[in-house]
Structures are given as structure tokens and as C-alpha cells.
Scaffold this motif. Structure first.
Motif, mmCIF file in Angstrom:
data_model
loop_
_atom_site.group_PDB
_atom_site.id
_atom_site.type_symbol
_atom_site.label_atom_id
_atom_site.label_comp_id
_atom_site.label_asym_id
_atom_site.label_seq_id
_atom_site.Cartn_x
_atom_site.Cartn_y
_atom_site.Cartn_z
ATOM 1 N N ALA A 144 0.844 -1.137 0.125
ATOM 2 C CA ALA A 144 -0.129 -0.120 -0.032
ATOM 3 C C ALA A 144 0.869 1.189 0.047
ATOM 4 O O ALA A 144 0.601 2.255 -0.770
ATOM 5 C CB ALA A 144 -1.058 -0.034 1.157
ATOM 6 N N LEU A 145 1.793 1.291 0.896
ATOM 7 C CA LEU A 145 2.993 2.478 1.084
ATOM 8 C C LEU A 145 3.386 2.811 -0.341
ATOM 9 O O LEU A 145 3.649 3.795 -0.895
ATOM 10 C CB LEU A 145 3.760 2.058 2.355
ATOM 11 C CG LEU A 145 4.688 3.451 2.345
ATOM 12 C CD1 LEU A 145 3.938 4.729 2.461
ATOM 13 C CD2 LEU A 145 5.588 3.207 3.453
ATOM 14 N N VAL A 191 1.070 4.201 -3.137
ATOM 15 C CA VAL A 191 0.878 5.580 -2.983
ATOM 16 C C VAL A 191 2.210 6.263 -3.189
ATOM 17 O O VAL A 191 2.083 7.464 -3.819
ATOM 18 C CB VAL A 191 0.529 5.825 -1.396
ATOM 19 C CG1 VAL A 191 0.428 7.255 -1.430
ATOM 20 C CG2 VAL A 191 -0.833 5.202 -1.302
ATOM 21 N N PHE A 227 2.717 6.530 -6.983
ATOM 22 C CA PHE A 227 1.756 7.345 -7.553
ATOM 23 C C PHE A 227 2.187 8.926 -7.387
ATOM 24 O O PHE A 227 1.895 9.958 -8.322
ATOM 25 C CB PHE A 227 0.394 7.350 -6.795
ATOM 26 C CG PHE A 227 -0.844 7.979 -7.475
ATOM 27 C CD1 PHE A 227 -1.311 7.497 -8.522
ATOM 28 C CD2 PHE A 227 -1.223 9.113 -6.744
ATOM 29 C CE1 PHE A 227 -2.442 8.435 -9.253
ATOM 30 C CE2 PHE A 227 -2.287 10.004 -7.350
ATOM 31 C CZ PHE A 227 -2.769 9.744 -8.427
ATOM 32 N N LEU A 228 2.468 9.284 -6.014
ATOM 33 C CA LEU A 228 2.831 10.693 -5.869
ATOM 34 C C LEU A 228 4.028 11.071 -6.270
ATOM 35 O O LEU A 228 4.153 12.170 -6.715
ATOM 36 C CB LEU A 228 2.507 10.873 -4.263
ATOM 37 C CG LEU A 228 1.335 10.588 -3.462
ATOM 38 C CD1 LEU A 228 1.612 10.699 -2.174
ATOM 39 C CD2 LEU A 228 0.125 11.674 -3.845
ATOM 40 N N TYR A 246 8.545 11.541 -1.664
ATOM 41 C CA TYR A 246 7.723 10.387 -2.267
ATOM 42 C C TYR A 246 8.546 9.373 -2.710
ATOM 43 O O TYR A 246 8.118 8.061 -2.688
ATOM 44 C CB TYR A 246 6.752 10.955 -3.346
ATOM 45 C CG TYR A 246 6.029 12.189 -3.158
ATOM 46 C CD1 TYR A 246 5.170 12.150 -1.837
ATOM 47 C CD2 TYR A 246 6.344 13.540 -3.418
ATOM 48 C CE1 TYR A 246 4.390 13.306 -1.467
ATOM 49 C CE2 TYR A 246 5.500 14.415 -2.937
ATOM 50 C CZ TYR A 246 4.749 14.438 -1.892
ATOM 51 O OH TYR A 246 4.065 15.546 -1.661
ATOM 52 N N TYR A 274 3.385 5.855 -12.762
ATOM 53 C CA TYR A 274 1.903 5.179 -12.514
ATOM 54 C C TYR A 274 1.838 3.909 -12.882
ATOM 55 O O TYR A 274 1.350 3.286 -12.134
ATOM 56 C CB TYR A 274 1.177 6.099 -13.540
ATOM 57 C CG TYR A 274 0.767 7.488 -13.208
ATOM 58 C CD1 TYR A 274 0.419 7.933 -11.980
ATOM 59 C CD2 TYR A 274 0.758 8.589 -14.125
ATOM 60 C CE1 TYR A 274 0.088 9.277 -11.358
ATOM 61 C CE2 TYR A 274 0.541 9.714 -13.900
ATOM 62 C CZ TYR A 274 0.389 10.103 -12.443
ATOM 63 O OH TYR A 274 -0.234 11.616 -11.982
ATOM 64 N N ALA A 328 3.081 2.214 -9.715
ATOM 65 C CA ALA A 328 2.212 2.213 -8.649
ATOM 66 C C ALA A 328 0.955 1.155 -9.048
ATOM 67 O O ALA A 328 0.335 0.613 -7.888
ATOM 68 C CB ALA A 328 1.360 3.808 -8.758
ATOM 69 N N ALA A 383 -0.244 -1.775 -6.535
ATOM 70 C CA ALA A 383 -1.440 -2.070 -6.130
ATOM 71 C C ALA A 383 -2.316 -3.456 -6.447
ATOM 72 O O ALA A 383 -2.844 -4.041 -5.666
ATOM 73 C CB ALA A 383 -2.328 -0.961 -6.903
#
Length: 545
Positions: A360-361, A364, A367-368, A384, A510, A513, A517
Motif C-alpha cells: 500500500a505504501l 501511494v 503514484f505521488l 515520495y 504510474y 504504482a 496496487a
């Protein structure tokens, strides 16, 4: 597998299995053993990135083409992927310490020979050949070294030990560009020679650590070894060469499809072999399946990020190779700190919490990080990048350790061979897929920029493709050469092209990310079982999850 069914007392100390018998056989020095294995595997991690920094000097001195230089890099990665499973099995049959020492010797001798390559007609064959041998040495060394750490440390301390192992060895990948830049300023040959003193230290520490060595009187599955080497080799070859041959090439897809068919036949063959190279029954364990799925999708981001972040820094941020390595340190600071936390979570609560939090971390964080790439500022990205690194650091050791703890009959070398093969295969897929995305988006963006400068569409497309191949294949900050209206337009648009490349990299990050996910969705399905004994049997859910 033994399970933790207590209500807060924690796992019982391991009293049987490899770790216990190792202590009876002469009390191995755990600290020395861990240090020895770290020195050994550090060479394999550094070698994944250090050669790319010296590539221009090697090409210039030996007169190689860029394609030949690509094979100098790929030969190592190809044999490493093809022989990992064999290396793990040899480790179980002939002893972890013995195979680790043999692998270290093969690796360091071939490294020295790479540094001694003569200029002339034989330079290409010499360098590519010994780089391939280096990969075989690493494939022998790494699973055996990891198995030594697993065998020396009891289950209740194994999580922290392997967190340190993976944290430090993974961070060493960032040392490659820094060390490569410094050594290349003297001579590019030093990037291979530096392995000699490191190997000597690793061998001396191994001998001093009194590591017990146990062998098994089992035949080696040579047909299985040949099948998995051919299958992995062809598949990884197709993925590696997709950027050169093109995804529309028949040869690219022939390598990938035939390789996958050979791997499918290998699985069929192994299920019927009396003494298989890999005991595929271990995949009946749901937790083992999830651990490997999480490793697969996570490694699609972890290994490729070294390349893509470094190229982005050099092209879009106009950073030098050494500055690009410092840019990667943001990622590795998060990675190194979180890896120790992940090991503690594994020892206390099992792998599932670390896998969920890490994926999860990481998702994120990537993505950021992607959103900040177009600021063209390292200062705006460090947090990030560190988050993304922390996510990978949290999950890497728990997923790998939990998987090898579930080895059938404590065949740790074999299972480390499986997990490392999964990791390398995933990295090859990530590099191929994300590399294609980066090239396609760069061409589209640059073409739009040049058309906006008044360049005709056909000429703009050709120029954009040349720019994309230049910056994604061999990153540097040099402007384009040549003259004429199109060349002048490209030169005048370099700042805009740097932004185009940053926007193209957003798609890649992306994508990273997204794969994290997907790994998170798999982590949710981890049964939460824990291994609390060195002789695993069937496991049940832990009560303190």
C-alpha cells in the motif's frame, strides 16, 4: 509447518532443524556469517548497475557498437536468470557453504578476466563470454548465500537477519553508479577488478565463521536443469531484446512463446520426476503462492526504478551520473530504514501485516512521485521517492523470508532459487514493458513539440524517434549533433524535450504504482499463517494477527 497459536508469549525457540544442528556442529558465528554473505552478494548487486556507467568508455576503447555493449550487460543478466534455480538446487545437494564459495570464485575470476580483456578482434567475444560466466557464478553464489543466512539463524531471529541482509544488499545497488563513476575516472577496467578484494574478504569471513555444511545424497535432475535454463533463457532473451528487435518482431515473440512453452513442459516434467530440480508441491501452500505473487509484482517496479529514475535524472534534471546516483539515495534511505521495520513485523506478527502495509505504501509513494516528476526538481520529489522505497523495503524481506521458511524438508537453497528466479523474471518483464511505454510516450510527446515548432509531421516523427532512442538507450545531457532546420528545431526545443521526457516517465511511474496496487490485492489474500519451527509442517492461522 509449526504455527504460533499462543496468546502473546511469542514463538518458541527453535530446537530442531538446520539451525539447531548447525549449533551442535560447532556453533557458527552468526555475525561473521551474515557479514560474509553480505560481502559476497554485494558484488552481484553492484554489478547490475556499475557496468552501465562505464559503457561509453568501454565502447570507445574496445571499438564496440552500442548493440554489442548491450550484450555485455544482457549476457550477465541472462545467465543469472537462467541458472538461479539450478544454483539453489546445487546448494541443497552439495552444501550451502561449499556452493557459495565455488560461486564466489567463479564470479571473481571471471570479473578479473573481464577487466583484462584485450583490445582487438577478440574483445567482444571475450567480454561477453566472461560476463556470461559471471552470471553463472552469481547464480551459484546468491541462493547459497541466502540459504546460509537462513540455516544459521533460527526462525525467531531470521526476520531481522534477512531484513538486514536484503536492506544492505539492496541499497548497494545504488552504490554501483557512484562507484562506477569514480573508478571509471581512473580506468573502466577497475569496475571489474574491484570485485577481487571484496571476494577475498567474503571468503576469509566465511572460513572464520565456522558455517556448518551438510550435503544430501540425491541425484541432480539434469534434464530439469536444462529445461529451466532454456525456458528462462529464451523468455528473458525475448523480453530483453524487445526494445531492439521490436514488439512486432517474429523473433521477439518466438523467444517468449517458446520459452514459456519450455517452462510449462518443465513443470509437467518436474511433477513426475523422482528427484525433481524443484519440488513444485511447495506451491500448494497458499502463503507461499501469495509471497511469490507479491514478490513478482513488486519486483516489476523495484529493479526497473534504478534505470528509469537514473535516466530521468540525467535527461530531465540535467544531472551527472554521480548526481543521478544521489537522486536514487532518496529511494534507498526509505528502503533501508523500512526493511528493518519489516523484519521486526515478520518476527512478531508474521508476513501478512508487512506485505499489506508495504504494498500500500509503495503504491501511494510511486503514484505521488509520478505526479512530481514534471516539477523538474529533486527537492519536490525526495519525500515520495523515500515513500516508494519504504514500501518495497517493508515487504521484501518478509515476503522472501516467509517463502523460504515454508521449504519442503528445509530445502532452503531450492526455495531461494525459486524466489530469486521469480524476482529476476519479474524485473525483466518490468524493464521490457515499461521501457516500451517510455519510448512510445517520448516519441509522441517530442513529435508534438516539434510539430508545434513548425517541423513537418514526417520529419518530426523521425526526429522524435531518434531523440527517444538516444535518451532511453544511453542517457546523457549532450545536445543533438548535425545541422539543418530539423536539427536546429530540436536544439532549440531541448528544454521542452526534457519536459516531454518527464511526462513520458510519469506513465512509467504510474505503471509502477499499479503493479504495487496489484501486489496489495494479493497481500490481502495471505492466510496470515506463521512458521515458528525450523522443520515446517502444515500451518494454521496465527492468533495474534
Amino acid at each position: 509447518m509449526g504455527t504460533d497459536t499462543s496468546k502473546g508469549d511469542g514463538p518458541e525457540p527453535a530446537s530442531s532443524g538446520p539451525a539447531a544442528s548447525g549449533r551442535r556442529a560447532g556453533s557458527p558465528n552468526q555475525s561473521l556469517a551474515l557479514a560474509a554473505m553480505l560481502f559476497a552478494v554485494s558484488m552481484t548487486f553492484i554489478d547490475q548497475t556499475i557496468v552501465a556507467i562505464a559503457a561509453p568508455d568501454i565502447i570507445h576503447e574496445l571499438g564496440l557498437t552500442s548493440t554489442q555493449m548491450q550484450w555485455v550487460v544482457n549476457a550477465y543478466l541472462l545467465t543469472l536468470a537462467a541458472f538461479f534455480a539450478l544454483g539453489g538446487r546445487l546448494s541443497d545437494i552439495y552444501g550451502h557453504r561449499r556452493v557459495m564459495l565455488i560461486g564466489t570464485l567463479v564470479f571473481v575470476i571471471s570479473s578479473a578476466m573481464c577487466g583484462a580483456v584485450p583490445a582487438g578482434d577478440f574483445a567482444q567475444a571475450w567480454l561477453i563470454g566472461f560476463r556470461a560466466v559471471q552470471g553463472i557464478g552469481a547464480a551459484l553464489m546468491f541462493p547459497a548465500a541466502l540459504a546460509v543466512v537462513i540455516a544459521v539463524f533460527p526462525v525467531e531471529r531470521r526476520g531481522r537477519a534477512l531484513a538486514l541482509f536484503f536492506g544492505l544488499s539492496g541499497a548497494l545497488t545504488a552504490v554501483g553508479p557512484l562507484l562506477g563513476g569514480w573508478l571509471t575516472s581512473w580506468t573502466w577496467r577497475a569496475i571489474f577488478w574491484v570485485n577481487v578484494p571484496v571476494a577475498v574478504i567474503a571468503i576469509v569471513l566465511t572460513l572464520l565463521a565456522r558455517i556448518p555444511d551438510r550435503s544430501r545424497r540425491e541425484p541432480l535432475d539434469l534434464p530439469g536443469a536444462a529445461l529451466v535454463a532454456v525456458g528462462m533463457g529464451l523468455t528473458v532473451l525475448g523480453l530483453q531484446q524487445a526494445s531492439t528487435w521490436g514488439w512486432s518482431s517474429v523473433v521477439t515473440w518466438a523467444c517468449i512463446v517458446v520459452g514459456l512453452l519450455v517452462l510449462a513442459f518443465f513443470c509437467w516434467f518436474e511433477l513426475r520426476a523422482r528427484f525433481p530440480l524443484i519440488k513444485l508441491q511447495v506451491f500448494r501452500d497458499r502463503a507461499f503462492q501469495i509471497d511469490n505473487a507479491v514478490l513478482f509484482f513488486s519486483m516489476m517496479a523495484f529493479v526497473p526504478v534504478f534505470f528509469f529514475a537514473s535516466v530521468y535524472a540525467q535527461v530531465s534534471l540535467s544531472a551527472s551520473p554521480n548526481q543521478a546516483a544521489l537522486y536514487l539515495l532518496y529511494f534507498f534511505i526509505g528502503f533501508g530504514l523500512a526493511s528493518q521495520w519489516g523484519g521486526r513485523i515478520l518476527d512478531k506478527r508474521g508476513a501478512r501485516p508487512a506485505l499489506k502495509l508495504g504494498t500500500a505504501l509503495g503504491a501511494v509513494g510511486f503514484f505521488l512521485w509520478a505526479q512530481k516528476l514534471t516539477t523538474l526538481s529533486m527537492h519536490d520529489q525526495w519525500l515520495y521517492a523515500a515513500m516508494a522505497g519504504a514500501g518495497i523495503g517493508l515487504l521484501l524481506a518478509p515476503a522472501s523470508t516467509d517463502a523460504v521458511n515454508r521449504a519442503i524438508g528445509a530445502s532452503y537453497g531450492e526455495v531461494t532459487g525459486i524466489t530469486q528466479t521469480v524476482r529476476n523474471f519479474a524485473a525483466s518483464i518490468g524493464l521490457a514493458v515499461f521501457g516500451t511505454v517510455l519510448t512510445h510516450r517520448t516519441i509522441t510527446n517530442v513529435e508534438g513539440t516539434l510539430v508545434g515548432k513548425g517541423v513537418p509531421e514526417g520529419a518530426a516523427g523521425d526526429a522524435a524517434e531518434s531523440v527517444a532512442q538516444a535518451v532511453t538507450g544511453q542517457a546523457d545531457t549532450r545536445g543533438p549533433s548535425g545541422s539543418g532546420p530539423v536539427a536546429d528545431a530540436v536544439k532549440d526545443s531541448m528544454q521542452a524535450i526534457r519536459m516531454d521526457f518527464a511526462q513520458a516517465n510519469q506513465w512509467v511511474f504510474y505503471g509502477m504504482a499499479i503493479v504495487l496496487a496489484i501486489a496489495f490485492l494479493f497481500a490481502l489474500r495471505h492466510p496470515g499463517t506463521r512458521v515458528t519451527q525450523d522443520s515446517p509442517k502444515d500451518a494454521e492461522p496465527a492468533q495474534n494477527e
